[in-house]
Scaffold this motif. Structure first.
Motif, PDB file in Angstrom:
ATOM      1  N   TRP A  16      20.036 -39.359   9.187  1.00 18.22           N
ATOM      2  CA  TRP A  16      18.660 -38.547   8.457  1.00 18.22           C
ATOM      3  C   TRP A  16      19.753 -37.886   7.695  1.00 18.22           C
ATOM      4  N   PHE A  17      20.599 -37.932   7.239  1.00 18.17           N
ATOM      5  CA  PHE A  17      20.929 -36.908   6.227  1.00 18.17           C
ATOM      6  C   PHE A  17      20.527 -38.050   4.937  1.00 18.17           C
ATOM      7  N   ALA A  18      20.641 -39.422   4.750  1.00 20.66           N
ATOM      8  CA  ALA A  18      20.103 -39.905   3.565  1.00 20.66           C
ATOM      9  C   ALA A  18      18.921 -39.609   3.877  1.00 20.66           C
ATOM     10  N   ALA A  19      18.435 -39.723   4.797  1.00 21.17           N
ATOM     11  CA  ALA A  19      16.645 -39.361   4.582  1.00 21.17           C
ATOM     12  C   ALA A  19      16.782 -38.051   3.986  1.00 21.17           C
ATOM     13  N   LEU A  20      16.819 -37.498   4.329  1.00 21.50           N
ATOM     14  CA  LEU A  20      16.776 -35.883   3.899  1.00 21.50           C
ATOM     15  C   LEU A  20      17.151 -36.248   2.348  1.00 21.50           C
ATOM     16  N   GLU A  21      18.356 -36.081   1.768  1.00 23.10           N
ATOM     17  CA  GLU A  21      18.381 -36.028   0.830  1.00 23.10           C
ATOM     18  C   GLU A  21      16.735 -36.777  -0.086  1.00 23.10           C
ATOM     19  N   ASN A  22      17.020 -37.961   0.522  1.00 26.33           N
ATOM     20  CA  ASN A  22      15.091 -38.738  -0.180  1.00 26.33           C
ATOM     21  C   ASN A  22      14.622 -38.108  -0.123  1.00 26.33           C
ATOM     22  N   LEU A  23      13.674 -37.299   0.739  1.00 26.54           N
ATOM     23  CA  LEU A  23      12.467 -36.539   0.935  1.00 26.54           C
ATOM     24  C   LEU A  23      13.024 -34.627  -0.148  1.00 26.54           C
ATOM     25  N   LEU A  24      14.253 -34.495   0.160  1.00 29.46           N
ATOM     26  CA  LEU A  24      14.232 -33.329  -1.200  1.00 29.46           C
ATOM     27  C   LEU A  24      13.703 -33.836  -2.234  1.00 29.46           C
ATOM     28  N   LEU A  25      14.238 -35.043  -2.694  1.00 28.85           N
ATOM     29  CA  LEU A  25      13.842 -35.768  -3.924  1.00 28.85           C
ATOM     30  C   LEU A  25      12.917 -35.757  -4.335  1.00 28.85           C
ATOM     31  N   GLU A  26      12.412 -36.563  -2.997  1.00 23.02           N
ATOM     32  CA  GLU A  26      10.581 -37.132  -3.244  1.00 23.02           C
ATOM     33  C   GLU A  26       9.943 -36.484  -3.614  1.00 23.02           C
ATOM     34  N   PHE A  27       9.601 -34.991  -3.280  1.00 31.69           N
ATOM     35  CA  PHE A  27       8.929 -33.707  -3.227  1.00 31.69           C
ATOM     36  C   PHE A  27       9.197 -32.667  -3.953  1.00 31.69           C
ATOM     37  N   SER A  28      10.085 -33.186  -5.148  1.00 32.41           N
ATOM     38  CA  SER A  28      10.525 -32.268  -6.190  1.00 32.41           C
ATOM     39  C   SER A  28      11.361 -30.953  -5.653  1.00 32.41           C
ATOM     40  N   LEU A  29      12.043 -30.849  -4.595  1.00 30.69           N
ATOM     41  CA  LEU A  29      12.455 -29.691  -4.058  1.00 30.69           C
ATOM     42  C   LEU A  29      14.345 -29.498  -4.530  1.00 30.69           C
ATOM     43  N   VAL A  30      14.733 -30.920  -5.220  1.00 29.52           N
ATOM     44  CA  VAL A  30      16.098 -30.816  -5.893  1.00 29.52           C
ATOM     45  C   VAL A  30      15.730 -31.963  -7.174  1.00 29.52           C
ATOM     46  N   SER A  31      16.792 -32.060  -7.816  1.00 26.99           N
ATOM     47  CA  SER A  31      16.928 -32.572  -8.616  1.00 26.99           C
ATOM     48  C   SER A  31      17.768 -33.680  -8.272  1.00 26.99           C
ATOM     49  N   THR A  32      18.334 -34.560  -9.174  1.00 28.44           N
ATOM     50  CA  THR A  32      19.459 -35.882  -8.672  1.00 28.44           C
ATOM     51  C   THR A  32      20.654 -34.707  -9.324  1.00 28.44           C
ATOM     52  N   ASP A  33      20.690 -34.187 -10.080  1.00 23.67           N
ATOM     53  CA  ASP A  33      21.260 -33.479 -10.404  1.00 23.67           C
ATOM     54  C   ASP A  33      22.197 -32.477  -9.713  1.00 23.67           C
ATOM     55  N   GLU A  34      21.147 -31.905  -9.596  1.00 25.91           N
ATOM     56  CA  GLU A  34      21.669 -30.589  -8.357  1.00 25.91           C
ATOM     57  C   GLU A  34      22.224 -31.738  -7.004  1.00 25.91           C
ATOM     58  N   LEU A  35      21.554 -32.648  -7.502  1.00 25.97           N
ATOM     59  CA  LEU A  35      22.531 -33.055  -5.767  1.00 25.97           C
ATOM     60  C   LEU A  35      24.159 -33.813  -6.160  1.00 25.97           C
ATOM     61  N   ALA A  36      24.098 -33.994  -7.557  1.00 27.44           N
ATOM     62  CA  ALA A  36      25.267 -34.678  -8.046  1.00 27.44           C
ATOM     63  C   ALA A  36      26.255 -33.578  -8.050  1.00 27.44           C
ATOM     64  N   THR A  37      25.907 -32.486  -8.418  1.00 27.42           N
ATOM     65  CA  THR A  37      26.415 -31.083  -8.698  1.00 27.42           C
ATOM     66  C   THR A  37      26.485 -30.214  -7.427  1.00 27.42           C
ATOM     67  N   GLY A  38      26.212 -30.545  -6.993  1.00 23.79           N
ATOM     68  CA  GLY A  38      25.397 -29.443  -5.293  1.00 23.79           C
ATOM     69  C   GLY A  38      25.546 -27.388  -6.119  1.00 23.79           C
ATOM     70  N   THR A  39      25.298 -27.511  -7.502  1.00 27.11           N
ATOM     71  CA  THR A  39      24.616 -26.175  -8.197  1.00 27.11           C
ATOM     72  C   THR A  39      23.166 -26.277  -8.679  1.00 27.11           C
ATOM     73  N   VAL A  40      23.133 -25.549  -8.253  1.00 25.89           N
ATOM     74  CA  VAL A  40      21.214 -24.820  -9.124  1.00 25.89           C
ATOM     75  C   VAL A  40      21.203 -24.895 -10.579  1.00 25.89           C
ATOM     76  N   ILE A  41      19.997 -25.805 -10.815  1.00 32.31           N
ATOM     77  CA  ILE A  41      19.513 -25.832 -12.614  1.00 32.31           C
ATOM     78  C   ILE A  41      18.360 -25.892 -12.890  1.00 32.31           C
ATOM     79  N   ASP A  42      17.725 -26.273 -11.223  1.00 30.33           N
ATOM     80  CA  ASP A  42      15.986 -25.977 -11.951  1.00 30.33           C
ATOM     81  C   ASP A  42      15.409 -24.990 -11.070  1.00 30.33           C
TER      82      ASP A  42
END
Lengths: 221, 243
Positions: A72-98
Motif C-alpha cells: 500500500w505504501f509503495a503504491a501510494l508513493e507511486n501515485l503521488l509521483l504519477e499525479f505530480s503531487l510530490v516530486s522524487t526530491d521531495e520524497l527523498a528529502t521529506g521536505t517541501v520543495i515544489d
C-alpha cells in the motif's frame, strides 16, 4: 492482465498463517499507512481502481515479499509521483520543495460522514442487461492488458448468470482515469469441475462478479 | 518497546517471507527511487522494518506540509477501524436474521438496505449481498485479486484473509482451507465460494446453532464469530452462552 496479484487457483503458497488471527496491525506504521491511503484516496485525484492498479503494478517479487501495508505504501508513493503531487526530491528529502497542488483536504471532522457515505458505484444504465438470470455465458479469453477485475482462472470458462447486480463503474476504464464507463455487472456461477477439471473434496461452485464486456454470448459460439 | 518482529516474522507478508535476495529484487523502475536507495544503504537485520517506519513518518510529515492531509483525520480513521467498527456489527445482523424471519428474508433479498437499517453502512459496504448456509451448502468468501471485505459489518480484514495462501487456495480447494481452521463439514455438504471481484461485498449467514431456541437475540449474537461470517468458521456452540 494476468499479474501475480491474480492468485486464484495457485497452489504454491503453502498453509495459512493462523497464529494471531485477531491482530490487524503488527506495527504502528501500518496504521498510519492505512490512514494515509484512505485520506489521500479521499483528497487525491485518483480512484479506488487506480489505487488497485498501482499496487498490482509493483514488481512481482516486491508484491510477493514486501507485506500488505508495504505494498500500500509503495503504491501510494507511486501515485503521488504519477499525479505530480510530490516530486522524487521531495520524497527523498521529506521536505517541501515544489509548489503544492490544490486539493480538498479530508478534515478530521469530515471523516465520519465520508466513511458513512462511502463511494457507491451503481449507476443507472441507458440499456437493458444483455444476459438474464439462468442464462449460460462464456468468459472471454481476451481481456485488458492493463488493470482488469476478470480473474485469470475463469477466462474461457462457461458459467450461469446467478444475479444481475445492476450497472457498475467499469474498473478497466476507471483505473486508466478514462471515466466511469458503467457496464452491467453480473454474478456468474461456475461449477468447480468447469474451472479446475476434477474438482476437489466438497468443492461445489464458485461465484465471481463479472462485467458484461468480460462475457460472450453462448449463441455466438 | 523493542520490536519483537523481525521483518521475516512480519505476518502481514503475503507469502512466506523470503530472503534478502528477494527484497533486493524490489529494485525496479516501478518503485520510487527511494526504495532501492534505502535497500542498499542498510544491511543490518532490522533495516527493512526501521526503514519503513521512518519513511512512513517522513511521508506523513511531507504530505502535511504540502497541505494534502490533516494528521488528526488520520487519527480518527485509525480509531474508527481499531475501536469502533468490527465483527460485533455483523453478529447483530446475523442474530436478528436468526430470530426474525421477515428480517432474514429482507437481508437475503436486499442486504444493503437491511443492514443499513441497523446503522451499518458506508465505505466497503456500499453494495452488500448476504449468502445463507443451509443443510446442503456452506458458503465461503474470498477476494482472490486483493483484499475486498465488508468493512461496515466486519471491520478490517484479518491478516490471513489478505494472504496469498488464502486468496489462492479457497477457490480451488476450499475444504483444505477449512481443515486448517479446524472445520470439518458433514461429508454431504458442498462448498460455494464467493470471489469478491467487484464492489459487491459478501457476508455469510451461518446456520443457527442447534439447541439455541431459548436464547435471546443478544445471546445469539455472542455465538456469531467473525470467521462464521466469512465462512472459515462456524458459530459457537449454544452451550457456551454465559447466562
Amino acid at each position: 492482465m494476468k499479474g501475480v496479484h491474480d492468485m486464484g487457483g495457485m497452489e504454491c503458497f503453502g498453509e495459512l498463517e493462523l497464529s494471531d488471527t485477531d491482530v490487524h496491525f503488527h506495527h504502528d506504521w501500518e496504521k498510519r499507512v492505512l490512514a494515509l491511503c484512505l485520506a489521500m484516496g479521499a483528497s487525491g485525484p485518483w480512484n479506488l481502481d487506480k489505487s488497485r492498479s498501482a499496487r498490482e503494478s509493483l514488481p512481482p517479487s516486491y508484491y510477493l515479499s514486501a507485506g500488505y501495508f508495504r505494498i500500500w505504501f509503495a503504491a501510494l508513493e507511486n501515485l503521488l509521483l504519477e499525479f505530480s503531487l510530490v516530486s522524487t526530491d521531495e520524497l527523498a528529502t521529506g521536505t517541501v520543495i515544489d509548489e503544492s497542488a490544490k486539493l480538498s483536504v479530508l478534515k478530521a471532522s469530515a471523516v465520519p460522514a465520508a466513511l458513512l457515505a462511502g463511494s457507491p458505484v451503481e449507476r443507472t444504465m441507458p440499456d437493458k442487461p444483455l444476459y438474464q438470470v439462468g442464462e449460460r455465458v462464456k468468459v472471454s479469453r481476451t481481456v485488458s492488458k492493463l488493470h482488469t477485475r476478470c480473474p485469470d482462472y475463469v477466462r474461457g470458462c462457461v458459467g450461469v448468470v446467478h444475479l444481475v447486480h445492476g450497472g457498475h463503474v467499469y474498473p478497466d476504464s476507471h483505473a486508466q482515469m478514462q471515466g466511469e464507463n458503467p457496464q452491467w455487472l453480473y454474478n456468474i456461477q461456475f461449477n468447480a469441475d468447469e474451472l479446475w477439471g476434477e474438482s476437489r473434496s466438497q468443492a461445489g461452485t464458485v461465484h465471481v462478479d463479472l462485467w458484461q464486456p468480460y462475457l460472450e454470448n453462448m449463441e455466438a459460439q | 518497546m523493542t520490536q519483537q518482529n523481525t521483518p521475516d516474522n512480519d505476518a502481514t507478508n503475503l507469502a512466506d517471507p523470503n530472503t534478502d535476495q528477494s527484497r533486493q529484487g524490489s529494485a525496479s523502475q516501478q518503485l520510487p527511487r527511494e526504495h532501492h536507495q534505502h535497500h542498499h544503504e542498510h544491511h543490518h537485520d532490522h533495516s527493512h522494518l526501521d526503514d519503513t517506519a521512518l519513511r512512513v513518518r517522513s511521508l506523513e510529515t511531507l504530505l502535511t506540509q504540502k497541505g494534502y492531509i490533516e494528521p488528526e483525520a488520520l487519527n480518527v480513521l485509525i480509531d474508527t477501524y481499531e475501536n469502533k467498527v468490527g465483527p460485533r456489527n455483523g453478529a447483530k445482523v446475523i442474530a436478528k436474521a436468526w430470530t426474525n424471519d421477515r428480517y432474514r428474508q429482507w437481508l437475503l433479498s436486499d442486504a444493503t438496505a437491511a443492514i443499513a437499517s441497523l446503522d451499518f453502512s458506508g465505505r466497503q459496504g456500499e453494495h452488500m449481498v448476504v449468502v445463507e448456509n443451509t443443510a446442503q451448502v456452506h458458503n465461503m468468501v474470498v477476494c482472490t485479486l486483493c483484499s475486498c471485505y465488508p468493512w461496515p459489518v466486519l471491520g478490517l480484514p484479518p491478516t490471513w484473509y489478505k494472504s496469498a495462501p488464502y486468496r489462492s487456495r479457497v477457490v480451488i480447494d476450499p475444504a483444505s482451507v477449512l481443515a486448517e481452521f479446524g472445520v470439518t463439514l458433514e461429508p454431504h455438504k458442498k462448498i460455494t465460494v464467493w470471489d469478491s471481484t467487484a464492489e459487491v461485498r459478501y457476508l455469510v449467514l451461518p446456520e443457527r446453532p442447534a439447541n439455541s431456541e431459548h436464547l435471546t437475540e443478544e445471546q445469539l449474537a455472542a455465538l456469531v464469530t467473525r470467521d462464521a461470517m466469512i465462512g472459515t468458521g462456524l458459530p459457537l456452540d449454544s452451550s457456551l452462552v454465559s447466562l
